[in-house]
Write a protein that holds these residues in place. Structure first.
Motif, PDB file in Angstrom:
ATOM      1  N   PHE A   1      19.102  52.833 -34.660  1.00 39.66           N
ATOM      2  CA  PHE A   1      18.916  51.094 -34.257  1.00 39.66           C
ATOM      3  C   PHE A   1      18.423  50.987 -32.266  1.00 39.66           C
ATOM      4  CE2 PHE A   1      21.101  48.450 -31.803  1.00 39.66           C
ATOM      5  CZ  PHE A   1      21.018  47.058 -32.446  1.00 39.66           C
ATOM      6  N   ILE A   2      18.342  52.746 -31.902  1.00 43.03           N
ATOM      7  CA  ILE A   2      17.666  51.535 -31.049  1.00 43.03           C
ATOM      8  C   ILE A   2      16.476  51.785 -30.584  1.00 43.03           C
ATOM      9  CG2 ILE A   2      17.729  52.879 -28.152  1.00 43.03           C
ATOM     10  CD1 ILE A   2      20.659  53.240 -28.899  1.00 43.03           C
ATOM     11  N   VAL A   3      16.211  52.649 -31.494  1.00 41.12           N
ATOM     12  CA  VAL A   3      14.614  52.923 -31.657  1.00 41.12           C
ATOM     13  C   VAL A   3      14.067  51.798 -32.189  1.00 41.12           C
ATOM     14  CG1 VAL A   3      12.792  54.157 -33.022  1.00 41.12           C
ATOM     15  CG2 VAL A   3      14.157  55.460 -31.267  1.00 41.12           C
ATOM     16  N   GLY A   4      14.664  51.459 -33.122  1.00 42.77           N
ATOM     17  CA  GLY A   4      13.801  50.229 -33.843  1.00 42.77           C
ATOM     18  C   GLY A   4      14.170  48.927 -32.961  1.00 42.77           C
ATOM     19  N   LEU A   5      15.194  48.680 -31.902  1.00 42.23           N
ATOM     20  CA  LEU A   5      15.461  47.684 -30.810  1.00 42.23           C
ATOM     21  C   LEU A   5      14.068  47.587 -30.458  1.00 42.23           C
ATOM     22  CD1 LEU A   5      17.118  44.806 -31.026  1.00 42.23           C
ATOM     23  CD2 LEU A   5      18.828  46.069 -28.982  1.00 42.23           C
ATOM     24  N   SER A   6      14.124  48.440 -30.095  1.00 41.11           N
ATOM     25  CA  SER A   6      13.014  48.959 -28.505  1.00 41.11           C
ATOM     26  C   SER A   6      11.744  48.608 -29.113  1.00 41.11           C
ATOM     27  CB  SER A   6      13.279  50.525 -27.616  1.00 41.11           C
ATOM     28  OG  SER A   6      13.176  51.043 -28.902  1.00 41.11           O
ATOM     29  N   ILE A   7      11.187  49.345 -29.892  1.00 36.08           N
ATOM     30  CA  ILE A   7      10.092  49.018 -30.594  1.00 36.08           C
ATOM     31  C   ILE A   7       9.951  47.586 -31.009  1.00 36.08           C
ATOM     32  CG2 ILE A   7       8.104  49.386 -32.345  1.00 36.08           C
ATOM     33  CD1 ILE A   7       9.351  52.785 -32.224  1.00 36.08           C
ATOM     34  N   SER A   8      10.939  46.715 -31.454  1.00 39.46           N
ATOM     35  CA  SER A   8      10.486  45.825 -32.544  1.00 39.46           C
ATOM     36  C   SER A   8      10.978  44.910 -30.899  1.00 39.46           C
ATOM     37  CB  SER A   8      11.646  45.339 -33.671  1.00 39.46           C
ATOM     38  OG  SER A   8      12.421  45.547 -33.200  1.00 39.46           O
ATOM     39  N   GLY A   9      11.569  44.801 -30.581  1.00 36.34           N
ATOM     40  CA  GLY A   9      11.860  43.721 -29.091  1.00 36.34           C
ATOM     41  C   GLY A   9      11.041  43.594 -28.510  1.00 36.34           C
ATOM     42  N   GLN A  10      10.510  44.907 -28.146  1.00 29.92           N
ATOM     43  CA  GLN A  10       9.365  45.273 -27.236  1.00 29.92           C
ATOM     44  C   GLN A  10       8.084  44.380 -27.737  1.00 29.92           C
ATOM     45  OE1 GLN A  10       9.414  45.566 -23.622  1.00 29.92           O
ATOM     46  NE2 GLN A  10       6.520  44.775 -23.877  1.00 29.92           N
ATOM     47  N   THR A  11       8.400  44.919 -28.938  1.00 29.23           N
ATOM     48  CA  THR A  11       6.371  44.075 -28.974  1.00 29.23           C
ATOM     49  C   THR A  11       6.606  42.639 -29.653  1.00 29.23           C
ATOM     50  OG1 THR A  11       6.028  46.455 -30.868  1.00 29.23           O
ATOM     51  CG2 THR A  11       4.770  43.870 -31.862  1.00 29.23           C
ATOM     52  N   PHE A  12       7.533  42.005 -30.488  1.00 31.47           N
ATOM     53  CA  PHE A  12       7.713  40.348 -29.748  1.00 31.47           C
ATOM     54  C   PHE A  12       7.833  39.907 -29.316  1.00 31.47           C
ATOM     55  CE2 PHE A  12      10.622  37.150 -32.309  1.00 31.47           C
ATOM     56  CZ  PHE A  12      10.055  36.391 -32.797  1.00 31.47           C
ATOM     57  N   TYR A  13       8.465  40.128 -28.193  1.00 31.24           N
ATOM     58  CA  TYR A  13       8.547  39.677 -26.739  1.00 31.24           C
ATOM     59  C   TYR A  13       7.433  39.430 -26.417  1.00 31.24           C
ATOM     60  CZ  TYR A  13      10.109  38.417 -22.109  1.00 31.24           C
ATOM     61  OH  TYR A  13       9.637  37.299 -20.769  1.00 31.24           O
ATOM     62  N   THR A  14       6.027  40.325 -26.833  1.00 33.32           N
ATOM     63  CA  THR A  14       5.042  40.445 -25.785  1.00 33.32           C
ATOM     64  C   THR A  14       3.630  39.689 -26.894  1.00 33.32           C
ATOM     65  OG1 THR A  14       4.930  43.280 -25.626  1.00 33.32           O
ATOM     66  CG2 THR A  14       2.657  41.962 -26.402  1.00 33.32           C
ATOM     67  N   PHE A  15       4.556  39.632 -28.205  1.00 32.79           N
ATOM     68  CA  PHE A  15       3.299  38.627 -29.179  1.00 32.79           C
ATOM     69  C   PHE A  15       4.107  37.065 -28.902  1.00 32.79           C
ATOM     70  CE2 PHE A  15       4.619  35.663 -32.903  1.00 32.79           C
ATOM     71  CZ  PHE A  15       3.395  36.399 -33.535  1.00 32.79           C
ATOM     72  N   ILE A  16       4.991  37.141 -28.314  1.00 27.56           N
ATOM     73  CA  ILE A  16       5.401  35.754 -27.821  1.00 27.56           C
ATOM     74  C   ILE A  16       4.812  35.355 -26.538  1.00 27.56           C
ATOM     75  CG2 ILE A  16       7.446  34.182 -26.888  1.00 27.56           C
ATOM     76  CD1 ILE A  16       6.980  34.572 -29.592  1.00 27.56           C
ATOM     77  N   LEU A  17       4.659  36.420 -25.327  1.00 26.11           N
ATOM     78  CA  LEU A  17       4.284  36.335 -24.170  1.00 26.11           C
ATOM     79  C   LEU A  17       2.158  36.149 -24.303  1.00 26.11           C
ATOM     80  CD1 LEU A  17       5.910  39.326 -22.297  1.00 26.11           C
ATOM     81  CD2 LEU A  17       6.257  36.829 -22.308  1.00 26.11           C
ATOM     82  N   GLU A  18       1.883  36.756 -25.594  1.00 27.16           N
ATOM     83  CA  GLU A  18       0.740  36.679 -25.852  1.00 27.16           C
ATOM     84  C   GLU A  18      -0.273  34.942 -26.695  1.00 27.16           C
ATOM     85  OE1 GLU A  18      -1.073  39.516 -28.374  1.00 27.16           O
ATOM     86  OE2 GLU A  18      -0.825  40.740 -26.446  1.00 27.16           O
TER      87      GLU A  18
ATOM     88  N   GLY B   1      22.978  44.135 -41.559  1.00 31.46           N
ATOM     89  CA  GLY B   1      23.359  44.645 -40.384  1.00 31.46           C
ATOM     90  C   GLY B   1      22.769  44.848 -39.464  1.00 31.46           C
ATOM     91  N   MET B   2      21.910  45.657 -39.305  1.00 29.14           N
ATOM     92  CA  MET B   2      22.130  46.325 -37.564  1.00 29.14           C
ATOM     93  C   MET B   2      20.356  45.485 -37.585  1.00 29.14           C
ATOM     94  SD  MET B   2      23.056  48.931 -36.516  1.00 29.14           S
ATOM     95  CE  MET B   2      24.503  50.378 -36.788  1.00 29.14           C
ATOM     96  N   VAL B   3      19.615  45.512 -39.197  1.00 30.88           N
ATOM     97  CA  VAL B   3      18.127  44.677 -39.027  1.00 30.88           C
ATOM     98  C   VAL B   3      18.481  43.443 -38.107  1.00 30.88           C
ATOM     99  CG1 VAL B   3      16.501  43.877 -40.488  1.00 30.88           C
ATOM    100  CG2 VAL B   3      17.161  46.254 -41.077  1.00 30.88           C
ATOM    101  N   VAL B   4      19.273  42.584 -39.020  1.00 25.99           N
ATOM    102  CA  VAL B   4      19.761  41.731 -38.601  1.00 25.99           C
ATOM    103  C   VAL B   4      20.604  41.301 -37.000  1.00 25.99           C
ATOM    104  CG1 VAL B   4      21.701  39.798 -38.598  1.00 25.99           C
ATOM    105  CG2 VAL B   4      20.373  40.485 -41.032  1.00 25.99           C
ATOM    106  N   LEU B   5      20.780  42.210 -36.248  1.00 26.66           N
ATOM    107  CA  LEU B   5      21.019  42.558 -35.242  1.00 26.66           C
ATOM    108  C   LEU B   5      20.110  42.717 -33.990  1.00 26.66           C
ATOM    109  CD1 LEU B   5      23.675  42.459 -33.054  1.00 26.66           C
ATOM    110  CD2 LEU B   5      23.737  44.687 -33.396  1.00 26.66           C
TER     111      LEU B   5
ATOM    112  N   ILE C   1      18.938  39.778 -31.165  1.00 20.37           N
ATOM    113  CA  ILE C   1      18.991  40.427 -29.919  1.00 20.37           C
ATOM    114  C   ILE C   1      16.883  39.836 -29.781  1.00 20.37           C
ATOM    115  CG2 ILE C   1      17.983  42.382 -28.978  1.00 20.37           C
ATOM    116  CD1 ILE C   1      20.306  43.792 -29.877  1.00 20.37           C
ATOM    117  N   SER C   2      16.150  40.233 -30.234  1.00 15.92           N
ATOM    118  CA  SER C   2      14.618  40.335 -30.473  1.00 15.92           C
ATOM    119  C   SER C   2      14.507  38.448 -30.216  1.00 15.92           C
ATOM    120  CB  SER C   2      13.399  40.981 -31.291  1.00 15.92           C
ATOM    121  OG  SER C   2      13.269  42.343 -31.808  1.00 15.92           O
ATOM    122  N   SER C   3      14.532  37.868 -30.822  1.00 16.82           N
ATOM    123  CA  SER C   3      14.597  36.409 -31.251  1.00 16.82           C
ATOM    124  C   SER C   3      15.414  35.558 -30.088  1.00 16.82           C
ATOM    125  CB  SER C   3      15.627  36.002 -32.144  1.00 16.82           C
ATOM    126  OG  SER C   3      14.715  36.093 -33.364  1.00 16.82           O
TER     127      SER C   3
END
Length: 380
Positions: free
Chosen positions: A266-283, A352-356, A360-362
């Motif tokens: 879960f932490i791996v998925g959150l860190s990868i997708s969260g960071q990537t999604f945030y970078t996408f928003i910044l760009e 449930g983990m994916v929704v979480l 968090i990313s959103s």
């Protein structure tokens, strides 16, 4: 739809940036794959831990209070069987013997086996036969062998194959199939109760469990109460399975290790997708600013970001489930002893983990987008 236009813009923004979209999918897919794989392994282990209970099929099991798994019984005194048979609400009760032994095969190799001794009169709990006749179990030295993942360890015996068990001759008179394979990786032999206790060294008491069939569901509570007065416990099939699950979950390292790996996934998925999604928003901040400048409301941008996160999460979830299903199918076809199995519980937990992760990313992205002022974008 009322907000279909803004959602279409969000979808195009998402998929047009192929590198970021791919990175998001890989992160979520990998996380789902690991989470489902870990929990599927645990489900498979529990399913095999339940195998004795499932294969015997008794409605109630009477046992010593210290018993946690069916493969480690504590012998019961003979008087307990008679006492249970005389209780109100009991339709019938029979003994069963479950023990381990070493057999010497025709090749001279020794192999550990699990021996199940069925009640001589009723043969209650007998397996379904693929080959042979059930009455042959009463022949001299007769045993049924279970045709499961461990069958080859006995050198693929046929009807008439003989072996040696504690200086006694044994003969295969039937080949059986069962509902679930065992957990311990040893073949299973069935015989009669009295032959089992004759061939295998035992303590003063020989009954592993008393199998009970209540007359009705209403009589179960009374049976439990009467058995408890004698210092023993009576469990229904479901209660015994829950006891087994609790043992493997909390009293062994299996549950803890699986939980740890699931959290790490879960932490791996959150860190990868969260960071990537945030970078996408910044760009794409200038695009969000432009949308604000032409009249897009804050809540519409929130819908847009949630939609983008949902599309990514559901796509990654589907890819992850498909990947783990493919891997488990291939492993099962090549490794008969592979225990992993996907259940509704595995799928629900991963969802449930994916929704979480998506939530968090959103949340992080929404906070950044809502702070955008069109003036700052155009001034830059």
């Amino acid at each position: 739809m009322k907000h279909s236009g803004i959602l279409k813009i969000g979808f195009k923004l998402l998929v047009n940036d192929k590198s970021k979209f791919t990175a998001l999918l890989i992160g979520i897919t990998f996380a789902v794959f690991l989470m489902v794989q870990m929990t599927a392994m645990f489900s498979g282990i529990l399913n095999r831990a339940y195998s004795t209970v499932s294969n015997v099929g008794a409605s109630m099991w009477v046992m010593d209070p210290a018993v946690n798994t069916p493969g480690s019984p504590i012998p019961l005194p003979d008087y307990l069987l008679n006492a249970v048979r005389s209780m109100d609400g009991v339709s019938y009760a029979v003994p069963i013997f479950i023990g381990g032994a070493q057999v010497k095969l025709a090749s001279g190799i020794y192999q550990g086996v699990s021996v199940v001794g069925l009640d001589d009169t009723s043969l209650f709990g007998r397996p379904e036969l693929e080959q042979g006749n059930i009455q042959d179990i009463y022949a001299d030295n007769a045993f049924f062998v279970v045709h499961d993942a461990e069958y080859s360890k006995l050198e693929n015996p046929k009807i008439g194959t003989s072996f040696e068990l504690n200086d006694h001759r044994g003969v295969i008179v039937g080949v059986a199939k069962v509902v679930a394979n065992g957990l311990n990786g040893v073949p299973t032999l069935y015989t009669t109760y009295h032959r089992a206790i004759e061939y295998l060294p035992t303590t003063r008491f020989t009954i592993s469990y008393v199998l009970v069939q209540p007359k009705s569901l209403q009589g179960i509570a009374n049976i439990k109460k009467e058995v408890a007065k004698l210092g023993y416990v009576a469990f229904t099939k479901e209660e015994f399975n829950n006891r087994i699950a609790d043992f493997y979950t909390y009293q062994t390292g299996i549950g803890t290790n699986i939980l740890l790996m699931t959290v790490i996934s879960f932490i791996v998925g959150l860190s990868i997708s969260g960071q990537t999604f945030y970078t996408f928003i910044l760009e794409n901040l200038e695009k969000f600013g432009a949308l604000k400048a032409i009249g897009a409301k804050g809540y519409e941008l929130i819908y847009m970001i949630l939609f983008m996160a949902t599309v990514t999460a559901l796509t990654g979830y589907g890819l992850g489930i498909g990947l783990v299903t493919l891997m488990i199918s291939i492993a099962r076809s090549r490794l008969p002893g592979y225990a992993a199995m996907i259940t509704n519980w595995n799928l629900a937990l991963a969802f449930g983990m994916v929704v979480l992760i998506a939530g968090i990313s959103s949340y992080v992205a929404i906070r950044r987008v809502l702070k955008i002022e069109p003036f700052d974008i155009f001034r830059g």
